[in-house]
Design an enzyme around this catalytic site. Structure first.
Site, PDB file in Angstrom:
ATOM      1  N   ASN A  48     -24.442   1.866 -22.541  1.00 25.97           N
ATOM      2  CA  ASN A  48     -25.845   1.578 -22.209  1.00 25.97           C
ATOM      3  C   ASN A  48     -25.956   0.495 -21.136  1.00 25.97           C
ATOM      4  O   ASN A  48     -27.008  -0.110 -20.960  1.00 25.97           O
ATOM      5  CB  ASN A  48     -26.593   1.106 -23.457  1.00 25.97           C
ATOM      6  CG  ASN A  48     -26.541   2.138 -24.570  1.00 25.97           C
ATOM      7  OD1 ASN A  48     -26.765   3.312 -24.348  1.00 25.97           O
ATOM      8  ND2 ASN A  48     -26.222   1.679 -25.776  1.00 25.97           N
ATOM      9  N   HIS A 134     -35.193   3.600 -34.145  1.00 24.43           N
ATOM     10  CA  HIS A 134     -33.819   3.158 -34.408  1.00 24.43           C
ATOM     11  C   HIS A 134     -33.613   2.730 -35.866  1.00 24.43           C
ATOM     12  O   HIS A 134     -34.542   2.220 -36.512  1.00 24.43           O
ATOM     13  CB  HIS A 134     -33.546   1.968 -33.481  1.00 24.43           C
ATOM     14  CG  HIS A 134     -32.120   1.531 -33.423  1.00 24.43           C
ATOM     15  ND1 HIS A 134     -31.645   0.469 -34.155  1.00 24.43           N
ATOM     16  CD2 HIS A 134     -31.075   2.003 -32.720  1.00 24.43           C
ATOM     17  CE1 HIS A 134     -30.363   0.293 -33.886  1.00 24.43           C
ATOM     18  NE2 HIS A 134     -29.989   1.213 -33.018  1.00 24.43           N
ATOM     19  N   GLU A 181     -40.438   2.761 -30.505  1.00 22.19           N
ATOM     20  CA  GLU A 181     -39.617   2.418 -29.335  1.00 22.19           C
ATOM     21  C   GLU A 181     -40.430   2.781 -28.114  1.00 22.19           C
ATOM     22  O   GLU A 181     -41.425   3.509 -28.224  1.00 22.19           O
ATOM     23  CB  GLU A 181     -38.320   3.237 -29.346  1.00 22.19           C
ATOM     24  CG  GLU A 181     -37.300   2.693 -30.311  1.00 22.19           C
ATOM     25  CD  GLU A 181     -36.047   3.562 -30.413  1.00 22.19           C
ATOM     26  OE1 GLU A 181     -35.562   4.070 -29.385  1.00 22.19           O
ATOM     27  OE2 GLU A 181     -35.562   3.719 -31.536  1.00 22.19           O
ATOM     28  N   SER A 185     -33.955   6.155 -27.863  1.00 22.93           N
ATOM     29  CA  SER A 185     -32.539   5.939 -27.561  1.00 22.93           C
ATOM     30  C   SER A 185     -31.690   7.204 -27.575  1.00 22.93           C
ATOM     31  O   SER A 185     -30.677   7.266 -26.890  1.00 22.93           O
ATOM     32  CB  SER A 185     -31.948   4.926 -28.530  1.00 22.93           C
ATOM     33  OG  SER A 185     -32.036   5.396 -29.856  1.00 22.93           O
ATOM     34  N   ASP A 210     -40.239  -1.696 -29.470  1.00 25.35           N
ATOM     35  CA  ASP A 210     -38.826  -1.977 -29.220  1.00 25.35           C
ATOM     36  C   ASP A 210     -38.466  -1.382 -27.855  1.00 25.35           C
ATOM     37  O   ASP A 210     -38.403  -0.167 -27.694  1.00 25.35           O
ATOM     38  CB  ASP A 210     -37.993  -1.337 -30.351  1.00 25.35           C
ATOM     39  CG  ASP A 210     -36.494  -1.560 -30.187  1.00 25.35           C
ATOM     40  OD1 ASP A 210     -36.071  -2.092 -29.142  1.00 25.35           O
ATOM     41  OD2 ASP A 210     -35.737  -1.193 -31.119  1.00 25.35           O
ATOM     42  N   HIS A 213     -34.108   0.104 -24.628  1.00 31.04           N
ATOM     43  CA  HIS A 213     -33.548   0.894 -23.520  1.00 31.04           C
ATOM     44  C   HIS A 213     -34.392   0.830 -22.255  1.00 31.04           C
ATOM     45  O   HIS A 213     -34.014   1.392 -21.236  1.00 31.04           O
ATOM     46  CB  HIS A 213     -33.370   2.348 -23.952  1.00 31.04           C
ATOM     47  CG  HIS A 213     -32.323   2.476 -25.005  1.00 31.04           C
ATOM     48  ND1 HIS A 213     -30.978   2.567 -24.714  1.00 31.04           N
ATOM     49  CD2 HIS A 213     -32.415   2.460 -26.353  1.00 31.04           C
ATOM     50  CE1 HIS A 213     -30.293   2.623 -25.826  1.00 31.04           C
ATOM     51  NE2 HIS A 213     -31.139   2.555 -26.843  1.00 31.04           N
ATOM     52  N   LYS A 244     -27.887  -4.057 -23.442  1.00 32.92           N
ATOM     53  CA  LYS A 244     -27.981  -2.798 -22.693  1.00 32.92           C
ATOM     54  C   LYS A 244     -28.093  -3.136 -21.202  1.00 32.92           C
ATOM     55  O   LYS A 244     -27.144  -3.656 -20.649  1.00 32.92           O
ATOM     56  CB  LYS A 244     -29.094  -1.955 -23.289  1.00 32.92           C
ATOM     57  CG  LYS A 244     -28.561  -1.381 -24.618  1.00 32.92           C
ATOM     58  CD  LYS A 244     -29.538  -1.003 -25.661  1.00 32.92           C
ATOM     59  CE  LYS A 244     -28.772  -0.608 -26.916  1.00 32.92           C
ATOM     60  NZ  LYS A 244     -29.577  -0.616 -28.115  1.00 32.92           N
TER      61      LYS A 244
END
Ligand SMILES: *Cc1c(COP(=O)(O)O)cnc(C)c1O
Length: 394
Positions: A48, A134, A181, A185, A210, A213, A244
């Site tokens: 990542n 996640h 998120e 992910s 979140d 990414h 990441k």
């Protein structure tokens, strides 16, 4: 009573039978596009490290200098005596980067979700999460004791219905937290943040996003998807990771000063855990500095070019157009394993992602692209995947 090992061997045999057994592969090189895994030279599409900052000279130099100035460890938890300058410098930098009053760092993103959610909610409250968030958020939701409701992935009608149910159920004392998120992910798609923000306002809920990414990759200042969509103000609790795009390790929350003061007092994974190594914090700050600089902009342009090249040459349909995460869903666990093995034989590392990371029967190859991949690297993985898709592996 059977011995521990007998019981565990039985369980492991079941895992193996379901094609879900996992083991660790030692990597004998730095984590970079050309890596050595199990003594094989491979092009690595599993990391990542989207901007290639993990091995950036300035990031490594910052880590080295922090070891010289502050030592290898941090000695204790932050509240006992481990709150070193690199931690404070990093938190100041994160708050500035995100445009929030404050920020707090944790040793991992996992610990960030656990500490934050369990500090905010208890059994009178309600937590509502997207089906595909996640594991750290799922675990935190269970641990916090609040009533847990899950909405179908990105399904706003489902979220609306759950919020209406909440309004019937809630008392004066009930707090409602929605968690999603921003860039997912394992699927590489975006959450409909604008619609979630409207629902959250209308139904008087809090919102935690979140951006593990998306941090470093989207928005004018590369703060994340909330910035890209002009919604930073609607997000009460902004979560991110440092491992990441930022290139180091750890996690963070950015938000109001009140939120940060509260977490320092109540987030157990922060309070009862040794502070991150000063080198990790210094490296993360150097990573953030690069992301905010013209060099960061240039790295992001390179990443975009690689994504575009990959998507157009494979006609990939999974995920959102700008996403560096591209899933190739194969369904059956054994098919995904065989495909990953085929790639590995051709010098390409892209692991099979299986249950429990994704739902059973949706096993996949997950390709992650980085600014440090060359055009040639991307060309190789694209043609190997086309062969797999055509059923003519060689
Ligand atoms: C990686 C990740 C985490 C956990 O972060 P770590 O620093 O690896 O513990 C949390 N949330 C999401 C969405 C992630 O992808």
């Amino acid at each position: 009573m059977s011995s521990l090992d007998d019981v565990l061997s039985g369980r492991l045999a079941e895992i193996q039978q379901a094609n879900l057994f996992r083991s660790l592969r030692p990597v004998d090189s730095p984590q970079q596009p050309h890596a050595i895994i199990g003594h094989h030279k491979v092009i690595n599409f599993s990391s990542n490290d989207y901007l290639g900052l993990t091995n950036h000279p300035k990031v490594k130099e910052a880590a080295t200098k922090a070891i010289q100035d502050f030592g290898a460890g941090s000695g204790a938890s932050r509240l006992i005596c481990g709150s070193l300058n690199p931690h404070h410098d990093l938190e100041k930098a994160i708050a500035q980067f995100k445009g929030t009053e404050g920020a707090l760092t944790f040793s991992s993103g996992y610990g960030t979700a656990i500490g934050t959610i369990t500090a905010l909610l208890s059994k009178e409250d309600i937590i509502i999460i997207d089906k595909l968030v996640h594991a750290s958020i799922v675990d935190a939701s269970r641990m916090c004791g609040a009533r847990l409701r899950v909405f179908a992935h990105n399904d706003m009608e489902d979220l609306r219905e759950i919020l209406q149910w909440c309004n019937r159920e809630r008392t004066e004392k009930t707090h409602v937290l929605i968690v999603t998120e921003s860039l997912f992910s394992m699927d590489g798609d975006f959450a409909p943040l604008a619609e979630i923000a409207v629902l959250k306002e209308k139904h008087n809920a809090w919102l935690m996003v979140d951006e593990a990414h998306a941090t470093g990759l989207f928005g004018k200042h590369r703060r994340g998807l909330a910035e890209k969509f002009g919604l930073s103000g609607a997000v009460d609790i902004q979560m991110g990771t440092l491992g990441k795009a930022i290139g180091s390790a750890g996690g963070f929350i950015a938000g109001s000063k009140t939120l940060i003061d509260y977490l320092i007092n109540r987030a157990r994974s922060f309070i009862f855990s040794t502070a991150p190594a000063p080198s990790a914090s210094a490296a993360a700050k150097a990573g953030l500095d690069i992301i905010s600089s013209p060099e960061g902009e240039k790295l992001l342009r390179t990443l975009r070019e690689r994504i575009e090249q990959f998507r157009s040459s494979t006609e990939a349909s999974g995920g959102t157009k700008d996403s560096p995460i591209v899933p190739f869903i194969l369904g059956d666990e054994s098919r995904a394993l065989a495909a990953a093995e085929q790639l590995f034989q051709q010098g390409i590392f892209a692991p099979a992602i299986r249950y429990p990371t994704v739902a059973k029967g949706t096993a996949r190859l997950r390709i992650t692209l980085s600014a440090s991949h060359s055009e040639d690297d991307v060309g190789k993985v694209a043609s190997a995947l086309l062969k797999i898709r055509a059923g003519h592996p060689n």
